[in-house]
Design a protein around this motif. Sequence first.
Motif, PDB file in Angstrom:
ATOM      1  N   PHE A   1      53.143  42.490  34.133  1.00 30.57           N
ATOM      2  CA  PHE A   1      51.621  42.827  34.492  1.00 30.57           C
ATOM      3  C   PHE A   1      51.041  42.472  35.872  1.00 30.57           C
ATOM      4  CE2 PHE A   1      46.917  43.612  33.718  1.00 30.57           C
ATOM      5  CZ  PHE A   1      47.099  44.802  33.686  1.00 30.57           C
ATOM      6  N   TRP A   2      51.367  43.540  36.995  1.00 31.34           N
ATOM      7  CA  TRP A   2      50.907  42.937  38.384  1.00 31.34           C
ATOM      8  C   TRP A   2      49.622  43.704  38.634  1.00 31.34           C
ATOM      9  CZ3 TRP A   2      50.510  43.054  43.627  1.00 31.34           C
ATOM     10  CH2 TRP A   2      51.229  42.312  44.257  1.00 31.34           C
ATOM     11  N   ASN A   3      48.858  42.836  38.639  1.00 29.61           N
ATOM     12  CA  ASN A   3      47.409  43.088  39.170  1.00 29.61           C
ATOM     13  C   ASN A   3      47.037  42.929  40.587  1.00 29.61           C
ATOM     14  OD1 ASN A   3      44.547  44.002  38.446  1.00 29.61           O
ATOM     15  ND2 ASN A   3      44.037  41.887  39.215  1.00 29.61           N
ATOM     16  N   ASP A   4      46.495  43.712  41.376  1.00 27.91           N
ATOM     17  CA  ASP A   4      46.335  43.716  42.830  1.00 27.91           C
ATOM     18  C   ASP A   4      44.641  43.111  43.021  1.00 27.91           C
ATOM     19  OD1 ASP A   4      47.001  43.609  45.364  1.00 27.91           O
ATOM     20  OD2 ASP A   4      47.045  45.731  45.587  1.00 27.91           O
ATOM     21  N   ILE A   5      44.667  42.563  44.054  1.00 26.35           N
ATOM     22  CA  ILE A   5      43.698  41.731  44.778  1.00 26.35           C
ATOM     23  C   ILE A   5      42.847  40.806  44.027  1.00 26.35           C
ATOM     24  CG2 ILE A   5      41.576  42.308  46.067  1.00 26.35           C
ATOM     25  CD1 ILE A   5      42.978  44.853  47.131  1.00 26.35           C
ATOM     26  N   GLY A   6      42.197  41.579  43.017  1.00 26.42           N
ATOM     27  CA  GLY A   6      41.311  40.802  42.102  1.00 26.42           C
ATOM     28  C   GLY A   6      41.022  41.387  40.857  1.00 26.42           C
ATOM     29  N   TRP A   7      40.067  40.948  40.091  1.00 28.12           N
ATOM     30  CA  TRP A   7      39.484  41.636  38.859  1.00 28.12           C
ATOM     31  C   TRP A   7      37.933  41.729  38.958  1.00 28.12           C
ATOM     32  CZ3 TRP A   7      42.415  44.144  35.361  1.00 28.12           C
ATOM     33  CH2 TRP A   7      41.832  44.448  34.291  1.00 28.12           C
ATOM     34  N   PRO A   8      37.348  42.634  38.503  1.00 30.50           N
ATOM     35  CA  PRO A   8      35.917  42.972  38.421  1.00 30.50           C
ATOM     36  C   PRO A   8      35.229  41.514  37.924  1.00 30.50           C
ATOM     37  CG  PRO A   8      37.030  44.795  37.784  1.00 30.50           C
ATOM     38  CD  PRO A   8      37.927  43.780  37.758  1.00 30.50           C
TER      39      PRO A   8
ATOM     40  N   ALA B   1      30.211  49.424  34.172  1.00 26.62           N
ATOM     41  CA  ALA B   1      31.118  50.515  33.676  1.00 26.62           C
ATOM     42  C   ALA B   1      32.589  50.548  34.365  1.00 26.62           C
ATOM     43  CB  ALA B   1      30.255  51.905  34.266  1.00 26.62           C
ATOM     44  N   TYR B   2      32.670  50.263  35.807  1.00 20.14           N
ATOM     45  CA  TYR B   2      33.967  50.030  36.149  1.00 20.14           C
ATOM     46  C   TYR B   2      34.892  48.883  35.513  1.00 20.14           C
ATOM     47  CZ  TYR B   2      38.204  49.459  38.690  1.00 20.14           C
ATOM     48  OH  TYR B   2      39.571  49.315  39.146  1.00 20.14           O
ATOM     49  N   ALA B   3      33.996  47.720  35.417  1.00 22.22           N
ATOM     50  CA  ALA B   3      34.967  46.713  34.691  1.00 22.22           C
ATOM     51  C   ALA B   3      35.370  47.128  33.289  1.00 22.22           C
ATOM     52  CB  ALA B   3      33.931  45.562  34.705  1.00 22.22           C
ATOM     53  N   ASP B   4      34.744  47.741  32.520  1.00 22.23           N
ATOM     54  CA  ASP B   4      35.215  48.219  31.157  1.00 22.23           C
ATOM     55  C   ASP B   4      36.375  49.501  31.628  1.00 22.23           C
ATOM     56  OD1 ASP B   4      33.180  46.844  29.962  1.00 22.23           O
ATOM     57  OD2 ASP B   4      31.762  48.382  29.644  1.00 22.23           O
ATOM     58  N   TYR B   5      36.110  50.143  32.521  1.00 26.44           N
ATOM     59  CA  TYR B   5      37.283  51.006  32.806  1.00 26.44           C
ATOM     60  C   TYR B   5      38.575  50.287  32.975  1.00 26.44           C
ATOM     61  CZ  TYR B   5      39.272  55.153  35.506  1.00 26.44           C
ATOM     62  OH  TYR B   5      40.194  56.078  35.878  1.00 26.44           O
ATOM     63  N   ALA B   6      38.468  49.227  33.998  1.00 23.98           N
ATOM     64  CA  ALA B   6      39.685  48.732  34.298  1.00 23.98           C
ATOM     65  C   ALA B   6      40.395  48.208  33.091  1.00 23.98           C
ATOM     66  CB  ALA B   6      39.442  47.693  35.552  1.00 23.98           C
ATOM     67  N   TYR B   7      39.359  47.515  32.039  1.00 23.62           N
ATOM     68  CA  TYR B   7      39.818  46.906  31.210  1.00 23.62           C
ATOM     69  C   TYR B   7      40.563  47.834  30.071  1.00 23.62           C
ATOM     70  CZ  TYR B   7      39.526  44.809  26.372  1.00 23.62           C
ATOM     71  OH  TYR B   7      39.670  44.194  25.131  1.00 23.62           O
ATOM     72  N   ASN B   8      40.182  48.984  29.945  1.00 21.80           N
ATOM     73  CA  ASN B   8      40.438  49.879  29.170  1.00 21.80           C
ATOM     74  C   ASN B   8      41.599  50.595  29.391  1.00 21.80           C
ATOM     75  OD1 ASN B   8      38.292  49.735  27.272  1.00 21.80           O
ATOM     76  ND2 ASN B   8      37.234  51.068  28.473  1.00 21.80           N
ATOM     77  N   GLN B   9      41.938  50.694  30.866  1.00 28.40           N
ATOM     78  CA  GLN B   9      43.129  51.364  31.411  1.00 28.40           C
ATOM     79  C   GLN B   9      44.391  50.434  31.263  1.00 28.40           C
ATOM     80  OE1 GLN B   9      42.527  53.549  35.096  1.00 28.40           O
ATOM     81  NE2 GLN B   9      42.500  55.270  33.791  1.00 28.40           N
TER      82      GLN B   9
END
Length: 442
Positions: A219-226, A198-206
């Motif tokens: 596009f500066w992502n921090d730390i990592g990706w789900p 659910a959070y992985a989808d949330y991060a993708y959608n936002q």
Amino acid sequence: MKKRYASTWESLKEHQVPQWYEDGKFGIFIHWGLYSVPAFAPQTWELGEVPPDETWFSNNPYAEWYYNSIHVGYGPSYDYHVKKYGKDFKYEQFADMWKAEKWNPAEWARLFKKAGAEYVVLTTKHHDGFCLFPSKYTDYNASKRGPQRDIVGDLTDAVRGENLRMGLYYSGIVDWTFADDPILNNDDLFHTASPTFAYADYAYNQSMELIDRYAPSVFWNDIGWPRQGEHNLPYLLSHYYNTVEDGVVNDRFNDLYYDFTTKEYQSGSANRREKWEMCRGMGLSFGYNAMESDDKIISIEDAISLLVSTVANNGNLLLNIGPRADGTIPEEQEKRLLAIGEWLGVNGEAIYGSRCSSRESIKYTDQIQVHFTERDGALYVLIDAKGKSQVSVTVPGLSGNAVPLDPKVEADTAKIDGGLRFTVKNFGDSQNVAVFRLNRIM
């Protein structure tokens, strides 16, 4: 014809770092959010100076990590929070205390322009999950609570109004509104912080919201990706490049892909063979920490030295500001930005549009170093002598006429066996970094 990217890693790897990012060299990072209200963190270490274990996280010098620091249940930030706000005061209550009542995005943008920055990167959502943009996926955002405005949109318009590039930061893997178990070591960042699909989808959608609404140049992502959403990254990134033709992304996507690598304080590594970016706060924190007064943050001389050494070794400097909760930029931070801008106003031709020279930087002593950049057939020699009013150095293998860019610099150059000797008698207004141009690269 504009290139279209397919949603495959092979297609993405055809992307090249855009020229504007190679040329720009200097950007402004902004950490501003609910954590700007308590504005507290202990002054301990730079990131990378000690192991990222429980000692680090319970004594975290990053004010923007205030949520986690108090959630640990002990340590300086927890003690401060209990004394100041009470044990039962929830972090989310800061959302109604953050008003940004003095914020003027146009003033910020004008300051960034005066500082000589070419791009800006704003935190749109940090690890606390509070969004600085109106998201249809949560009401926990600055349009519904606190300032009640689209901070991302307002600042994007102001920054672009000054002909600067606008980039956006997003905390991809950590969001404490989804999983708030205390983070006490680096492994927790990749397992405890983002455990659900659910959070992985949330991060993708936002992220898609940010790309489609604001078209950020970075596009500066921090730390990592789900981990649960890694399979969506090729589509997300291809959609980004197809939307923003000259967009650029960092390396914090689980080591799967990047345009440029990142170094943060003493954490991470950089090399001269590929593009990288140095990011750091002016003090030990990114978010505003009221404990960091003028004598506790980086000096003007050290800030300019950092810019010079970074650029000369194929990097960009992303220097952070931490505004107060009311939207004002602390005077000590503004002073440093303006000083960098003044230095760049005189010496910028050795920075903007330059490239990493085949000549590597020379360290004579801890206080005296010489760096090199190249541009349009000219070699630039940047002599950095911290705390010195005069300096004399010999650079091997050089010949020709070296001219200081700053007319106030008093200097002599002399040909000696094997090179050129530079004698700087007066650094003028150059903050202990004097720049010389040789019209022929030798």
